[in-house]
Design a protein around this motif. Structure first.
Motif, short mmCIF file in Angstrom:
data_model
loop_
_atom_site.label_atom_id
_atom_site.label_comp_id
_atom_site.label_asym_id
_atom_site.label_seq_id
_atom_site.Cartn_x
_atom_site.Cartn_y
_atom_site.Cartn_z
N PRO A 3 -10.48 67.75 -14.27
CA PRO A 3 -10.07 69.13 -14.36
C PRO A 3 -11.27 70.05 -14.51
N GLY A 4 -11.16 71.21 -13.87
CA GLY A 4 -12.18 72.23 -14.06
C GLY A 4 -13.26 72.21 -12.99
N ILE A 5 -13.26 71.23 -12.07
CA ILE A 5 -14.28 71.15 -11.05
C ILE A 5 -13.67 71.55 -9.71
N PRO A 6 -14.11 72.68 -9.13
CA PRO A 6 -13.55 73.11 -7.86
C PRO A 6 -13.85 72.11 -6.75
N THR A 118 -2.08 60.47 -13.89
CA THR A 118 -2.37 61.91 -13.83
C THR A 118 -2.32 62.48 -12.41
N PRO A 119 -3.03 61.92 -11.41
CA PRO A 119 -2.96 62.51 -10.07
C PRO A 119 -1.56 62.45 -9.46
N THR A 123 0.31 65.90 -8.32
CA THR A 123 0.84 66.14 -6.98
C THR A 123 2.24 66.73 -7.05
N VAL A 124 3.07 66.16 -7.93
CA VAL A 124 4.44 66.66 -8.09
C VAL A 124 4.43 68.09 -8.63
N LEU A 125 3.62 68.34 -9.65
CA LEU A 125 3.57 69.68 -10.25
C LEU A 125 3.04 70.72 -9.27
N ALA A 126 2.04 70.33 -8.46
CA ALA A 126 1.49 71.26 -7.48
C ALA A 126 2.55 71.65 -6.45
N ALA A 127 3.37 70.68 -6.07
CA ALA A 127 4.44 70.97 -5.10
C ALA A 127 5.51 71.87 -5.72
N LEU A 128 5.84 71.63 -6.99
CA LEU A 128 6.90 72.39 -7.64
C LEU A 128 6.45 73.77 -8.11
N LEU A 129 5.25 73.85 -8.69
CA LEU A 129 4.81 75.09 -9.32
C LEU A 129 3.94 75.94 -8.41
N LEU A 130 3.08 75.30 -7.62
CA LEU A 130 2.17 76.06 -6.75
C LEU A 130 2.68 76.13 -5.31
N ARG A 131 3.79 75.48 -5.05
CA ARG A 131 4.37 75.46 -3.70
C ARG A 131 3.38 74.92 -2.67
N ALA A 172 -0.73 61.90 -19.75
CA ALA A 172 -1.03 62.01 -18.32
C ALA A 172 -0.37 63.24 -17.72
N LEU A 173 0.87 63.52 -18.13
CA LEU A 173 1.58 64.69 -17.63
C LEU A 173 0.90 65.98 -18.07
N LEU A 174 0.47 66.04 -19.32
CA LEU A 174 -0.20 67.25 -19.81
C LEU A 174 -1.57 67.41 -19.16
N THR A 175 -2.26 66.29 -18.90
CA THR A 175 -3.54 66.37 -18.20
C THR A 175 -3.34 66.90 -16.79
N ALA A 176 -2.25 66.47 -16.14
CA ALA A 176 -1.92 66.99 -14.82
C ALA A 176 -1.61 68.48 -14.89
#
Length: 306
Positions: A3-6, A118-119, A123-131, A172-176
């Protein structure tokens, strides 16, 4: 990806620098393995997880400051979005606490295996929250990863304690979730600001916690605390240095070498041997994570080429 590295742009990197970056990343994983082993030993010696977190973060802050100074980035800590940093601190500190706690509840190999989810969660959170568009390759990797988690935890079996598994997967979920928050923050905040304000702001709640959990310890316990703080600071330096010498895609898969250190340290220090579910589930989870990382890198390069 940490986290935190572009995302690193698709530049040409000299092969000798890439190899050096990979070696630094491998050393970072070894340092993290030592840190978590010392977290377990400190817990056995009567040290509360809150104390371990406090001393880990307190030691890490000077490292961050020196890193910013060395790179002439001290001015980069300025921010006009303190609320974003407050959310990142809350998520990040909770994730760290859960990951430390999982290490005290589970054998090292089992706790490390669960952290590899974590990854998959990201992936799931990015699809749900960031579309974010998530193609069939990454969804297939997600499904395989969850199957690996089921093999590793064996619900209803005896390989991993259910409560420990819950804590580890929650970590792992919170790290994601942190990685999702960081993707939002990097649109307006520098990496230096993100790292600095997390290190500094996390000391405020941890300092309050210390009022309730801090107590006198034996010389042995203080040795463990000093060791885990030093190992954590070394890992922080090595993780940062690795990304200065090699692209993210070249080093991120080295993180899975952490399982090797967890198995070795868990066996030689705690006499723990991973159960059969871990031997089956861990490779599946690792392969799923590699597929996700490779696909993200492939799509990033494709987008950069237009």
């Amino acid at each position: 990806m940490k986290p935190g590295i572009p995302q690193t742009p698709p530049l040409e990197w000299p092969n000798n620098r890439i190899l050096f970056g990979i070696m630094l990343r491998l050393l970072a994983m070894a340092a993290l393995g030592i840190m978590f082993a010392l977290v377990k030993l400190a817990n056995d010696a009567g040290v509360h997880v809150g104390e371990s977190l406090f001393w880990r973060q307190l030691t890490g802050l000077p490292v961050v400051i020196v890193w910013l100074w060395w790179n002439n980035d001290l001015t980069a800590i300025k921010t006009h979005r303190p609320s974003l940093h407050a959310i990142r601190m809350t998520l990040g500190l909770t994730a760290m606490a859960l990951n430390f706690w999982a290490m005290t509840l589970l054998p090292m190999a089992e706790a490390t295996t669960l952290s590899f989810a974590t990854p998959i969660f990201a992936t799931v959170l990015a699809a749900l929250l960031l579309r974010e568009q998530t193609g069939r390759y990454r969804w297939a990797a997600v499904m395989a990863g969850f199957a690996g988690i089921l093999f590793a935890t064996r619900p209803g079996g005896s390989d991993i304690a259910p409560f420990g598994a819950l804590v580890g997967l929650s970590g792992a979920l919170l790290t994601a979730s942190v990685s999702i928050q960081l993707r939002r923050m990097t649109r307006s905040e520098t990496t230096g600001a993100i790292v600095f304000w997390f290190s500094l702001s996390s000391l405020l709640p941890l300092g309050l916690i210390m009022f309730f959990v801090a107590k006198a310890h034996s010389a042995e316990a203080w040795t463990y605390l000093a060791g885990l703080s030093f190992a954590g600071a070394c890992a922080q330096i090595l993780l940062t240095a690795a990304l200065r010498h090699a692209p993210v895609a070249a080093v991120m898969t080295m993180d899975y070498s952490g399982l090797l250190w967890s198995v070795l340290l868990g066996y030689f220090i705690f006499a723990n041997i991973p159960g059969p579910g871990v031997w089956v589930g861990a490779p599946i989870i690792i392969c799923a994570g590699i597929v996700i990382a490779w696909r993200e890198h492939f799509l990033a390069r494709k987008a950069a080429k237009g």
